[in-house]
Design a protein around this motif. Sequence first.
Motif, PDB file in Angstrom:
ATOM      1  N   PRO A 136       0.839  -1.207   0.000  1.00 58.28           N
ATOM      2  CA  PRO A 136       0.000   0.000   0.000  1.00 58.28           C
ATOM      3  C   PRO A 136       0.874   1.258   0.000  1.00 58.28           C
ATOM      4  CG  PRO A 136      -0.718  -1.561   1.671  1.00 58.28           C
ATOM      5  CD  PRO A 136       0.603  -2.060   1.174  1.00 58.28           C
ATOM      6  N   ASN A 137       0.356   2.304  -0.633  1.00 59.02           N
ATOM      7  CA  ASN A 137       1.119   3.545  -0.745  1.00 59.02           C
ATOM      8  C   ASN A 137       0.248   4.761  -0.441  1.00 59.02           C
ATOM      9  OD1 ASN A 137       3.447   5.023  -1.257  1.00 59.02           O
ATOM     10  ND2 ASN A 137       2.923   5.341  -3.404  1.00 59.02           N
ATOM     11  N   GLY A 138      -0.767   4.546   0.437  1.00 63.54           N
ATOM     12  CA  GLY A 138      -1.610   5.666   0.818  1.00 63.54           C
ATOM     13  C   GLY A 138      -2.821   5.816  -0.085  1.00 63.54           C
ATOM     14  N   VAL A 139      -3.470   6.976   0.034  1.00 61.68           N
ATOM     15  CA  VAL A 139      -4.692   7.267  -0.728  1.00 61.68           C
ATOM     16  C   VAL A 139      -4.559   8.656  -1.335  1.00 61.68           C
ATOM     17  CG1 VAL A 139      -7.208   7.476  -0.632  1.00 61.68           C
ATOM     18  CG2 VAL A 139      -6.042   5.830   0.850  1.00 61.68           C
ATOM     19  N   TRP A 140      -5.008   8.796  -2.580  1.00 63.95           N
ATOM     20  CA  TRP A 140      -4.988  10.125  -3.204  1.00 63.95           C
ATOM     21  C   TRP A 140      -5.991  11.038  -2.500  1.00 63.95           C
ATOM     22  CZ3 TRP A 140      -1.212  11.377  -6.290  1.00 63.95           C
ATOM     23  CH2 TRP A 140      -0.604  10.442  -7.117  1.00 63.95           C
ATOM     24  N   PRO A 141      -5.623  12.252  -2.176  1.00 66.47           N
ATOM     25  CA  PRO A 141      -6.604  13.202  -1.623  1.00 66.47           C
ATOM     26  C   PRO A 141      -7.750  13.417  -2.611  1.00 66.47           C
ATOM     27  CG  PRO A 141      -4.361  14.036  -1.382  1.00 66.47           C
ATOM     28  CD  PRO A 141      -4.283  12.833  -2.263  1.00 66.47           C
ATOM     29  N   ILE A 142      -8.963  13.507  -2.098  1.00 69.66           N
ATOM     30  CA  ILE A 142     -10.135  13.658  -2.967  1.00 69.66           C
ATOM     31  C   ILE A 142     -10.010  14.909  -3.827  1.00 69.66           C
ATOM     32  CG2 ILE A 142     -12.637  13.992  -2.978  1.00 69.66           C
ATOM     33  CD1 ILE A 142     -12.824  12.303  -0.488  1.00 69.66           C
ATOM     34  N   SER A 143      -9.359  15.936  -3.294  1.00 67.29           N
ATOM     35  CA  SER A 143      -9.196  17.183  -4.049  1.00 67.29           C
ATOM     36  C   SER A 143      -8.346  17.003  -5.303  1.00 67.29           C
ATOM     37  CB  SER A 143      -8.561  18.250  -3.152  1.00 67.29           C
ATOM     38  OG  SER A 143      -7.280  17.822  -2.682  1.00 67.29           O
ATOM     39  N   GLU A 144      -7.568  15.926  -5.369  1.00 67.84           N
ATOM     40  CA  GLU A 144      -6.712  15.683  -6.528  1.00 67.84           C
ATOM     41  C   GLU A 144      -7.268  14.647  -7.486  1.00 67.84           C
ATOM     42  OE1 GLU A 144      -2.743  14.724  -5.383  1.00 67.84           O
ATOM     43  OE2 GLU A 144      -2.471  16.482  -4.115  1.00 67.84           O
ATOM     44  N   TRP A 145      -8.424  14.081  -7.175  1.00 68.67           N
ATOM     45  CA  TRP A 145      -8.945  12.983  -7.987  1.00 68.67           C
ATOM     46  C   TRP A 145      -9.141  13.373  -9.442  1.00 68.67           C
ATOM     47  CZ3 TRP A 145     -12.753   8.990  -5.483  1.00 68.67           C
ATOM     48  CH2 TRP A 145     -12.109   8.380  -4.393  1.00 68.67           C
ATOM     49  N   ASP A 146      -9.612  14.584  -9.672  1.00 68.67           N
ATOM     50  CA  ASP A 146      -9.842  15.007 -11.055  1.00 68.67           C
ATOM     51  C   ASP A 146      -8.545  15.012 -11.859  1.00 68.67           C
ATOM     52  OD1 ASP A 146     -12.492  15.342 -10.542  1.00 68.67           O
ATOM     53  OD2 ASP A 146     -12.372  17.500 -10.195  1.00 68.67           O
ATOM     54  N   GLU A 147      -7.414  15.221 -11.179  1.00 68.81           N
ATOM     55  CA  GLU A 147      -6.122  15.250 -11.869  1.00 68.81           C
ATOM     56  C   GLU A 147      -5.507  13.864 -11.970  1.00 68.81           C
ATOM     57  OE1 GLU A 147      -1.549  16.989 -11.276  1.00 68.81           O
ATOM     58  OE2 GLU A 147      -3.129  17.440  -9.791  1.00 68.81           O
ATOM     59  N   VAL A 148      -5.624  13.057 -10.908  1.00 63.93           N
ATOM     60  CA  VAL A 148      -4.866  11.797 -10.853  1.00 63.93           C
ATOM     61  C   VAL A 148      -5.698  10.577 -11.230  1.00 63.93           C
ATOM     62  CG1 VAL A 148      -3.321  12.726  -9.093  1.00 63.93           C
ATOM     63  CG2 VAL A 148      -5.365  11.478  -8.382  1.00 63.93           C
ATOM     64  N   ILE A 149      -7.016  10.724 -11.405  1.00 67.35           N
ATOM     65  CA  ILE A 149      -7.870   9.607 -11.836  1.00 67.35           C
ATOM     66  C   ILE A 149      -8.709  10.098 -13.001  1.00 67.35           C
ATOM     67  CG2 ILE A 149      -9.614   7.918 -11.170  1.00 67.35           C
ATOM     68  CD1 ILE A 149      -8.738   8.251  -8.283  1.00 67.35           C
ATOM     69  N   GLN A 150      -8.228   9.812 -14.192  1.00 66.56           N
ATOM     70  CA  GLN A 150      -8.916  10.259 -15.402  1.00 66.56           C
ATOM     71  C   GLN A 150      -9.277   9.046 -16.241  1.00 66.56           C
ATOM     72  OE1 GLN A 150      -6.760  13.333 -17.520  1.00 66.56           O
ATOM     73  NE2 GLN A 150      -6.061  14.304 -15.627  1.00 66.56           N
ATOM     74  N   LEU A 151     -10.574   8.814 -16.399  1.00 65.57           N
ATOM     75  CA  LEU A 151     -11.085   7.685 -17.178  1.00 65.57           C
ATOM     76  C   LEU A 151     -11.735   8.205 -18.451  1.00 65.57           C
ATOM     77  CD1 LEU A 151     -12.724   5.689 -14.228  1.00 65.57           C
ATOM     78  CD2 LEU A 151     -10.551   5.208 -15.332  1.00 65.57           C
TER      79      LEU A 151
END
Length: 879
Positions: A863-878
């Motif tokens: 495990p390497n932590g969790v992405w902050p929700i504020s960054e989801w739009d940048e780091v999770i792009q489908l």
Amino acid sequence: MDSQKEALQRIISTLANKNDEIQNFIDTLNQTLKGVQENSSNILSELDEEFDSLYSILDEVKERMINSIKQEQARKSQELQSQLSQCNNALENSEELLEFATRSLDIKETEEFSKAARQIKDRVTMASAFRLSLKPKVSDNMTHLMVDFSQERQMLQTLKFLPVPKAPEIDPVECLVADNAVTVTWRMPEEDNKIDHFILEYRKTNFDGLPRVKDERCWDIIDNIKGTEYTLSGLRFDSKYMNFRVRACNKAVAGECSDPVTLETKALNFSLDSSSSHLNLRVEDTCVEWDPTGGKGQESKVKGKENKGSASVTSLKKHTRSGTPSPKRTSVGSRPPAVRGSRDRFTGESYTVLGQLSFYDANSKQLLYSFKTKFTQPVLPGFMKYLFVHEKQDYLLIQKDETNWVTFKRQPNEHHRLMNRINKNVILALLTLTSSAFLLFQLYYYKHYLSAKNGAGLSKSKGSRIGFDSIQWRAVKKFIMLTSSQNVPVFLIDPLILELINKNLEQVKNTSHGSTSECNFFCVPRDFTAFALQYHLWKNEEGWFRIAENMGFQCLKIESKDPRLDGIDSLSGTEIPLHYICKLAMHAIHVVVFHERSGNYLWHGHLRLKGNIDKKFVPFRKLQFGRYPGAFDRPELQQITVDGLEVLIPKDPVHFLEEIPHSRFIECRYKEARAFFQQYLDDSTVEAVAFRKSAKELLQLAAKTLKKLGVRFWLSSGTCLGWYRQCSIIPYSKDVDLGIFIQDYQSNIISAFQDAGLPLKHKFGKVEDSLELSFQGKDDVKLDIFFFYEETDHMWNGGTQAKTGKKFKYLFPRFTLCWTEFVDMKVHVPCETIEYIEANYGKTWQIPVKTWDWKRSPPNVQPNGVWPISEWDEVIQLY
């Protein structure tokens, strides 16, 4: 004010010197760091080579022992089968006889019964069943072929690195710079009786202190020095200083270099000593004139000066190297009157001198250089430091060193009077002749100086063509003549020569055949010159060796099995040529055989010496090619004239030189892949065949796109496993996996793939952390690109769960990249492949697993932590 300025100037000078010193040390550290990386890579390659050699020997021993066991099995089986066949025949005959005897008991007639009984008796007598041995000819015991390698295992466990000699220590106090020579003395910090020889390295410099990395000349090397002192003679002191360092070598390896020592070798001026010359010689610095009246006119002055003592004695002492007195001057009053009273240049006396002339330092009076030659007086060389004519004894005396005087006797008086009548033209002719002789001596010295330093000299057969009699040039010339006459398709790949050509490429291109007056490339000192042979273009291999040997070459051919045929039983033993080494005198031509591969690239094999090859034929470890197999892009060639020889070189030498240190090649494991498919049947369904075809096309398109961008990539994850385990794409993986170092990331990668017809499927993470890209190929096959981040002792790539934002990290041991061939392409894979695969799939990677959870199954995931929700739009792009 002035004193403060002077103090400030001194401070500025001190700071500038210190900054220069620190910068030089930084350059040295950078150079050392680069050397550590390069040497580590070389040592690892050599270690691989040594272990490969051990594996090869073990494989040979194993194969031999297996053959012995199989032969013993076959022998015993044959014996037992033969015995079994005999017993079966005997049993069959015995059963038939038993049945006949049983039927005979039912015979009622006496005569017929007796006849049957006699037949039975005769057949029993001759029956094989009664002649058979009922003991097996051989036993089933095979213990005589068992092995116990416990001692060998212990020996292997004791393998360790070679002992390396410690660095010697140069003693600057014992070093001597004199007579155009430098004597360097050193000692070992502690006694080491395993030292075989020393290597002395030196180079010229104009800087004092530690050697500088930048703007310095290359180190020259003197090898195989048996003692702890060496004298470099025949030097030209055309620089202020020289750097020296020494390495100790045992019979296996060379140790660290000693701390470098810088010795001053400044140029020296010479002048004549007027105070110690004959009274009839008028000496002014480097000019001498004969004055027949000078002795009478100056006799009283000399005597007066001798009576005064102090001034003249002080002046004399300034011009003497030691306490050795000058020859005593005597009066000229008893001599016959001079024939002519006028002052003539070199016409008063004449001598024929065969002796030793000496160079002296005008300031320190130190003897610098001496040589023997013949001179006809009145020529007085300007470098003769001390010159006296002893009138009483009629001798010419030249001071040679502190305690020795070279003595030359005068000609007889009759000859002396005759020579006085020779006119000035004759004297001028003699002067010109002697000057020419001295010039020839200088040229002779210059030739030998160059020969010792650069492998070049003045050609005896070609006038002023400098360097064309060197061993290296002659060997290369003969080799080019050989290849041209036999249409051998070779081109130059020697890294040292290509680098020199590339630095002067425009000048070389403008050089026509025969217009070169100086050898600048092929005359560079080295043991080998490397050429590549394009084997697929070679039409006339037969007889090449014989012609080469007729031209004076000693040639060695190195062959090995074609690795591409390892998976085919009927062809797996086929051997192909890999290297040729042709030696002429002390120089060797290394011909690297380049074979054409299906991925439209050139490949050369490993130079592995078999048991019957002379290991001392050439210094094999100095070869630039052959430590491991290599792969190169197919180069476009151009013909140029180099040192008067027409050769082919890569049209882009820079690209070829950049390929060399990264050319290592790893073959697919064909034998293991065949064994895998014997155990696990290959999936040849329509769906599997269609997926492999689509995945191959997708991989080729991705490779083409990344090559245009200049981005390195390698096969990763399941695609790498498929190559290593079964030399093919895993049909149930459903994707193609590639790895890229994050430092090679370019912002236009996504647009480049989109332009190639591969839309972005998803983008996870960011450049700073856990970046991952996925592109959609045709037929629902996707391309996954994982970006790898380097740490001090490991590497890792990231993963992201889109639903939860959880981050994962996949750890790998550090690795480097090698070339391989996969689906008809030249692609990169990790050189340390087994470590890479075991990190990702564990020790059981040989077993196919069709159910795989990327978050839990890999043994290297954490495990390497969790992405902050504020960054989801940048780091999770489908998409």
